[in-house]
Each structure stands twice: as structure tokens, then as C-alpha cells.
Design a protein around this motif. Structure first.
Motif, mmCIF file in Angstrom:
data_model
loop_
_atom_site.group_PDB
_atom_site.id
_atom_site.type_symbol
_atom_site.label_atom_id
_atom_site.label_comp_id
_atom_site.label_asym_id
_atom_site.label_seq_id
_atom_site.Cartn_x
_atom_site.Cartn_y
_atom_site.Cartn_z
ATOM 1 N N UNK A 94 29.410 114.462 69.452
ATOM 2 C CA UNK A 94 28.352 114.531 70.554
ATOM 3 C C UNK A 94 28.267 115.892 70.876
ATOM 4 N N UNK A 95 29.303 116.878 70.556
ATOM 5 C CA UNK A 95 29.537 118.138 71.138
ATOM 6 C C UNK A 95 29.512 118.543 72.561
ATOM 7 N N UNK A 96 30.195 117.611 73.110
ATOM 8 C CA UNK A 96 30.172 117.710 74.571
ATOM 9 C C UNK A 96 31.506 117.135 75.219
ATOM 10 N N UNK A 97 31.786 117.767 76.322
ATOM 11 C CA UNK A 97 33.198 117.048 76.960
ATOM 12 C C UNK A 97 33.392 115.829 77.443
ATOM 13 N N UNK A 98 34.302 115.073 77.301
ATOM 14 C CA UNK A 98 34.342 113.482 77.654
ATOM 15 C C UNK A 98 35.734 113.447 78.554
ATOM 16 N N UNK A 99 35.685 112.834 79.832
ATOM 17 C CA UNK A 99 36.674 112.469 80.462
ATOM 18 C C UNK A 99 36.940 111.042 80.511
ATOM 19 N N UNK A 100 38.347 110.955 80.660
ATOM 20 C CA UNK A 100 38.885 109.362 80.877
ATOM 21 C C UNK A 100 38.367 108.917 82.192
ATOM 22 N N UNK B 46 34.034 105.893 90.456
ATOM 23 C CA UNK B 46 33.844 105.997 88.993
ATOM 24 C C UNK B 46 34.313 107.347 88.550
ATOM 25 N N UNK B 47 34.303 107.615 87.402
ATOM 26 C CA UNK B 47 35.113 108.587 86.733
ATOM 27 C C UNK B 47 34.264 110.083 86.573
ATOM 28 N N UNK B 48 34.906 111.041 86.202
ATOM 29 C CA UNK B 48 34.139 112.245 86.244
ATOM 30 C C UNK B 48 33.126 112.234 84.723
ATOM 31 N N UNK B 49 32.018 112.650 85.138
ATOM 32 C CA UNK B 49 30.787 113.163 84.241
ATOM 33 C C UNK B 49 30.428 114.641 84.034
#
Lengths: 108, 120
Positions: A94-100, B46-49
Motif C-alpha cells: 500500500x506504500x504507507x505506514x501501518x501500526x499494531x 483504538x490503535x494508531x492511524x
């Protein structure tokens, strides 16, 4: 999009070891970063690029990443380590950052 | 030491526009290289977005889920960048953080965050 499951909470006694996991398909092929967030404070990087520790972060914090799981390890846990911890990767697809979703560490 | 500080209204009415500014100190927003400037949010429980990011030149990219409502801009003369999120609803209630992003990598510096509540 890429999903990074984390356990919602981990409880640990002072002086013991806390393991916080971050799951993801083939996460071992990605660089994982870990953030510590305490209420009212700016999030802080505690581990970057899987296992690198920024200056000022105690050696008690360490990281590993292989296969489908990345792990943040906090050794000799102290009361001051009580916080929320988040993993993060860059999703190439997706070319973007993802967080847990974050893990709340409680020191008993 | 680089520092970031969010500012803006803590309460926004539904259907209106949320506006926040991040002031960067201890370094230049023109640092260029591979650094972008980002907005991230965390709704309660909720989590970080990631919301989106901007380069000092003005080049932007946004989270596809929010793209239709988000605008991020930069003012290099003031060493600030800003977020506008329009047509807000209660679902946009969250802590909003600004951060520096090493492109395709890590958010290495963060602001403390500011709570924005959407309510009439």
C-alpha cells in the motif's frame, strides 16, 4: 491492508521479563519499529530497524524479528516501563505506514 | 533536540472542519533529505492511524481511507505544518499527533498529542 496483531495487554512483576509480540505475514522481511507511549507524553522510539536501540534507551529493551513474529523484550522490568507499546512497519504493497493495535504493559 | 508541538481547538462541531498546526523547533522543517512531516491519530480505545504526510516542498500523500477529507500543508517560513479534516463526525474524535517521518521508515520525533473531540 497489512495487519499487525498485538496482544492487548501484558502484566509482569517487577524484575521479570515482558515479551510483547507483533504478528504479521512474513513480517521478518520488513523493518519493525517499536514505540513507547505514556499518558500525556510524546511517543518515544525504543527499538528501530528490528533490534537497534536509540541512545538513551536502557539496554533492558531489545528487539527481534523473524518469520511471522516480531518481539519487543523488556528485561528486569521497572515500574517506569508501564506504558502502551506499538509496533510499526512500512507496508510496501500500500506504500504507507501501518501500526499494531498496541499492548498495554502493566507492572504488578 | 527536535521538538514538535500540536495546537488547535479541542472541540469541533459535527460536519465542520478540524484544523491543527504543528510547530517544529530545534531544527528546520526544510531539513529535506528523506524526512517528511506527518499526522497520526488515535481514537479512544483504538490503535494508531496514520493520516498523511508532507515534504517541505509541499508534496503530500494521504491515507486512502481519509484522503477525500484531508488536506496537509506546510509553511516553511514559520516552521509549521498543518492538518485540515473536513466534514468531521464523532468517529474523528481522537488524540492527534504530529511527527517527523523518515520516508518509508520510522517516525523518529513526535509531539505530545492533542485531544480533539467532535461534539455539538
Amino acid at each position: 491492508s497489512y495487519v499487525l496483531p498485538q496482544p492487548p495487554s501484558v502484566s509482569v512483576a517487577p524484575g521479570q521479563t515482558a515479551w510483547i509480540t507483533c504478528g504479521g505475514s512474513n513480517i521478518g522481511s520488513k523493518s519493525v519499529h517499536w514505540y513507547q507511549r505514556k499518558p500525556g507524553q510524546a511517543p518515544v522510539v525504543v527499538i528501530y530497524y528490528d533490534d537497534e536501540r536509540p541512545s538513551g534507551i536502557p539496554e533492558r529493551f531489545s528487539g527481534s524479528n523473524s518469520g511471522n513474529t516480531a518481539t519487543l523484550t523488556i528485561s528486569r522490568v521497572e515500574a517506569g516501563d508501564e506504558a502502551d507499546y506499538y509496533c510499526q512497519v512500512w507496508d510496501i504493497t500500500s506504500d504507507f505506514p501501518v501500526f499494531g493495535g498496541g499492548t498495554k504493559v502493566t507492572v504488578l | 533536540q527536535l521538538q514538535l508541538q500540536e495546537s488547535g481547538p479541542g472541540l469541533v462541531k459535527p460536519s465542520e472542519t478540524l484544523s491543527l498546526t504543528c510547530t517544529v523547533s530545534g531544527g528546520s522543517i526544510n531539513s529535506g533529505s528523506s524526512y517528511y512531516w506527518a499526522w497520526i491519530r488515535q481514537p479512544p480505545g483504538k490503535g494508531l492511524e496514520w493520516i498523511g504526510s508532507i515534504y517541505y516542498s509541499g508534496s503530500t500523500y494521504y491515507n486512502p481511507s481519509l484522503m477525500s477529507r484531508v488536506t496537509i500543508s506546510v509553511d516553511t517560513s514559520k516552521n509549521q505544518f498543518s492538518l485540515k479534516l473536513n466534514s468531521v463526525t464523532a468517529a474523528d474524535t481522537a488524540f492527534y499527533y504530529c511527527a517527523r517521518l523518515e520516508f518509508r521508515s520510522i517516525f523518529d520525533y513526535w509531539g505530545q498529542g492533542t485531544l480533539v473531540t467532535v461534539s455539538s
